[in-house]
Write a protein that holds these residues in place. Sequence first.
Motif, short mmCIF file in Angstrom:
data_model
loop_
_atom_site.label_atom_id
_atom_site.label_comp_id
_atom_site.label_asym_id
_atom_site.label_seq_id
_atom_site.Cartn_x
_atom_site.Cartn_y
_atom_site.Cartn_z
N LEU A 169 60.40 34.35 -44.58
CA LEU A 169 59.38 34.55 -45.65
C LEU A 169 59.58 36.26 -45.52
N LEU A 170 59.58 36.82 -46.75
CA LEU A 170 59.70 38.34 -46.73
C LEU A 170 58.14 38.84 -47.13
N ILE A 171 57.75 39.96 -46.38
CA ILE A 171 56.50 40.35 -47.01
C ILE A 171 56.59 41.96 -46.98
N PRO A 172 57.20 42.50 -47.97
CA PRO A 172 57.61 43.98 -47.97
C PRO A 172 56.33 44.57 -48.65
N GLY A 173 56.06 45.75 -48.08
CA GLY A 173 54.60 46.10 -48.42
C GLY A 173 55.06 47.49 -49.06
N THR A 174 54.00 48.08 -50.01
CA THR A 174 54.10 49.40 -50.62
C THR A 174 52.78 49.72 -51.26
N SER A 175 52.73 50.92 -51.58
CA SER A 175 51.58 51.27 -52.43
C SER A 175 51.72 51.71 -53.78
N SER A 176 52.73 51.41 -54.23
CA SER A 176 53.71 51.66 -55.48
C SER A 176 53.84 50.49 -56.54
N VAL A 177 53.27 50.30 -57.47
CA VAL A 177 53.78 49.32 -58.46
C VAL A 177 55.15 49.13 -58.85
N ALA A 178 55.71 50.30 -59.18
CA ALA A 178 57.34 50.26 -59.38
C ALA A 178 58.15 49.80 -57.97
N HIS A 179 57.74 50.13 -57.25
CA HIS A 179 58.30 49.62 -55.85
C HIS A 179 58.13 48.17 -55.50
N LEU A 180 56.95 47.63 -55.83
CA LEU A 180 56.45 46.45 -55.87
C LEU A 180 57.37 45.55 -56.63
#
Length: 288
Positions: A254-265
């Motif tokens: 299960l992946l849980i990549p994190g970001t503070s950017s909508v584009a990156h999300l």
Amino acid sequence: MTDTFPLADRTVRRVGFGAMQLPGPGVMGPPRDRDGALRVLRRAVELGVNHIDTAQFYGPGVSNELIHEALHPYAAELAIVSKVGARRDTSGAWLPAQHPADLRADVEENLRTLGVDRLTAVNLRRMDEHVEGATDVPLEDQVGELAALRDEGKIAGVGLSTVSAADLGAARTITEIVCVQNPFSLVDQKDSDVLEASAEAGIAYVPYFPLGSAFPHLPKVTDQPAVQAVAQRRGATAARVGLAWLLARADNVLLIPGTSSVAHLEENMAVAELSLTPEDLAELASAA
């Protein structure tokens, strides 16, 4: 390749969201753009995320408060997973909080700040022996306390973080384990034995540092020529290829990549649509 996997009392999509990058620099204090952080969380759920990973010590308290503001009341299918075993001081240092009483207090604090009666799972974050002030608390005492919290209805499942295959085996003699969160990536596969043991037991495996260590001197998945070549051929980013490799590695990942950017999300979420071919996987094997 399956699109979902069981996690405690839920079935979740294999691409979720990690909240560690929502607070300020060093995972301390408020985000630079609070409204942006709230938009990321809401957009994640709009895109189908039903597994969010957080911790009270992110901020501290910042990630949980943002999740509560953005998403509460939560959708019935949303799985919220936290971890305990550490705290932060005012300078941002990571402090051990490994005793059973610490674990219980921090589960209660997670419940309070997230505004829930029960968490889908809580990971016991075992501390490295070299961490100053870390104490040698028996694993059975720690796991036993989380099992008691589960039996009280405060968490649905017990998880582990930063553990060896021996730790996982020992914990499973005490209670059911529903997830393991360890470092793993294309360029760091030292944890393969834990991944394989988890897969055989039907336990969710949640890799952190999925694109290589955050430390600047260690290898990064996105810097590997083979990864860049596959990305160019498939019309994808190198990060997306690295994450897709993890999904292809085992069905329990299960992946849980994190970001503070909508584009990156949105880019991260698109990884589920990238199916690597046998040719891709053979080429990527050279980067391992």
